[in-house]
Design a protein around this motif. Sequence first.
Motif, mmCIF file in Angstrom:
data_model
loop_
_atom_site.group_PDB
_atom_site.id
_atom_site.type_symbol
_atom_site.label_atom_id
_atom_site.label_comp_id
_atom_site.label_asym_id
_atom_site.label_seq_id
_atom_site.Cartn_x
_atom_site.Cartn_y
_atom_site.Cartn_z
ATOM 1 N N ARG A 244 37.424 -21.354 -59.949
ATOM 2 C CA ARG A 244 36.439 -22.143 -60.254
ATOM 3 C C ARG A 244 35.468 -22.215 -58.967
ATOM 4 N NH1 ARG A 244 39.323 -26.214 -60.589
ATOM 5 N NH2 ARG A 244 39.764 -25.772 -62.763
ATOM 6 N N VAL A 247 33.327 -18.842 -59.409
ATOM 7 C CA VAL A 247 32.161 -19.061 -60.232
ATOM 8 C C VAL A 247 31.059 -19.801 -59.857
ATOM 9 C CG1 VAL A 247 31.798 -20.342 -62.589
ATOM 10 C CG2 VAL A 247 33.555 -18.835 -62.384
ATOM 11 N N GLN A 251 27.258 -18.768 -59.517
ATOM 12 C CA GLN A 251 26.178 -19.158 -60.140
ATOM 13 C C GLN A 251 25.112 -19.619 -59.029
ATOM 14 O OE1 GLN A 251 28.477 -22.471 -61.962
ATOM 15 N NE2 GLN A 251 28.443 -21.258 -64.178
ATOM 16 N N LYS A 274 36.864 -23.309 -71.114
ATOM 17 C CA LYS A 274 35.606 -23.405 -70.596
ATOM 18 C C LYS A 274 35.428 -22.750 -69.396
ATOM 19 C CE LYS A 274 31.957 -26.836 -69.885
ATOM 20 N NZ LYS A 274 31.347 -28.482 -69.897
ATOM 21 N N GLN A 278 33.006 -19.384 -68.694
ATOM 22 C CA GLN A 278 31.839 -19.231 -67.768
ATOM 23 C C GLN A 278 32.137 -18.244 -66.648
ATOM 24 O OE1 GLN A 278 32.728 -22.968 -65.808
ATOM 25 N NE2 GLN A 278 31.131 -24.164 -67.036
ATOM 26 N N PRO A 395 31.724 -28.558 -63.933
ATOM 27 C CA PRO A 395 31.376 -28.149 -62.464
ATOM 28 C C PRO A 395 31.461 -29.240 -61.399
ATOM 29 C CG PRO A 395 29.789 -27.212 -64.287
ATOM 30 C CD PRO A 395 30.449 -28.177 -64.931
#
Length: 485
Positions: A244, A247, A251, A274, A278, A395
């Motif tokens: 997480r 990611v 981003q 999800k 991503q 997020p």
Amino acid sequence: MNGVLPTLLGATARLEDGQRSRGREALLSGAQRLATLLRAQGTRVLATLLDNGLPWLLADLAAAEAGLVHVPLPLFFSPAQVQHALAAAGVDSLLLPPALTSRFPQLTAQALTLDGQDLALLRLPARPPALPAGTAKITFTSGTTGAPKGVCLGNEGMRRVTAGLVQALEPLAVSRHLCALPLAVLLENIAGLMAPLLRGATCIAPPLAELGLSGSSSFDAQRFDAALRQHRPGSLILLPQMLRAWVAHLQQSGRRAPEDLKLVAVGGAAVGAKLLLQARALGIPAYEGYGLSEGASVQTLNLPWADRPGSAGRALPHAELRVAPDGEIEVRGSLFLGYLGEVADASDWWPSGDLGHLDEAGFLHVSGRKKHVLITAFGRNVAPEWVETALRGEPAIGQAVVYGEGMSALCAVLWPSRLDLDNAALQAAVDAANAGLPDYARVRLWLRARAAFSPETGLATANGRPLRDAIWRAHEAALASPLTH
């Protein structure tokens, strides 16, 4: 050599730790020398308290060569947990860095050098352990209490898992694996070290701080990403919270994952479709798996050619699964020998304590822990992990714990993914998660946690698993309020 060591390493096996690179013959000879020393010391149960690197692997191989029991201890264990593990396992020798010997002032340290690295060997008072016959390794799981539980593993079970992983992953032809988790954690030990080495791959195991990991839950995704681009591995294993954070970093930076990666296996907790999607949109080949220490680490894994996001994958070649009438997942095929201090279960099938189901194609879907299932005031059974996975898929939410036993609606304690996020951002995230959940599983009341769920705050175990009871006690008064916080 007694014939054990050559069977553990493929012909082209190699380990790199950022400073040294050693091939198969150097690994075998180094492990043999240490095995000879340990035998001369009269060692029966060897514990290691080491960071990732060459000495860790040599100690593991030496224990196998000398027929010793190896007890790998994570550096993130508290002193009390280390002392508990040493006593419970009957450890008589402890290998550690000289800087850590101050934790044991009552013991005399013997200095030794292992492939150029200074270490210390401590001799502990002999406590002949009562272990299941054939015990080769004891892995301690921190669980949900302060006292770790010892899981006794045999060589046959561990070799079944390593061989099964080599067979399952062969089409990927991965030649370089980066050890991003502590080697003392069974998942990385078996799936991230022994399986690649058996195949003849190169394992890259630098000190964890160089990869941005410190303690059990502090992770610097920017530093990790830089290390990944430096070492160029084809595979690695991550925890969901690490994925997480990575990611989010990609981003924010506008970058994609390195193209060398062929497989990023994610385990240790539910991931959620999800987050996986991503990650894949950013070039991370993330695939969820499932396993337990009692089965010598990993039992199922999604793979590029057999993939259902949201599931934990199909059974690997060494494992079999079934689901009991009450929904509990049961496994067999590479089971442990028993817990320390307990009589082993003679059953071929081990009840995992997890609930789930197998779909028509054989993919395992895990809904949560059997002991955590709550029943709402309207009589609906809800696995909180299911709802927590949906929340963490947003997020803005970094951590989430859901409650609702006997309540008319579910409530949650949340910790943001970034400290600058306000409550409006958290509310929007809760609304988005609720939109994908049935009415009875939606969170109606939530509040912002007083602190992050970590061992330092007393709200998580040593390996970062939230302590539900402690979190409830810290927020009970606020959760009793009928208003959303």
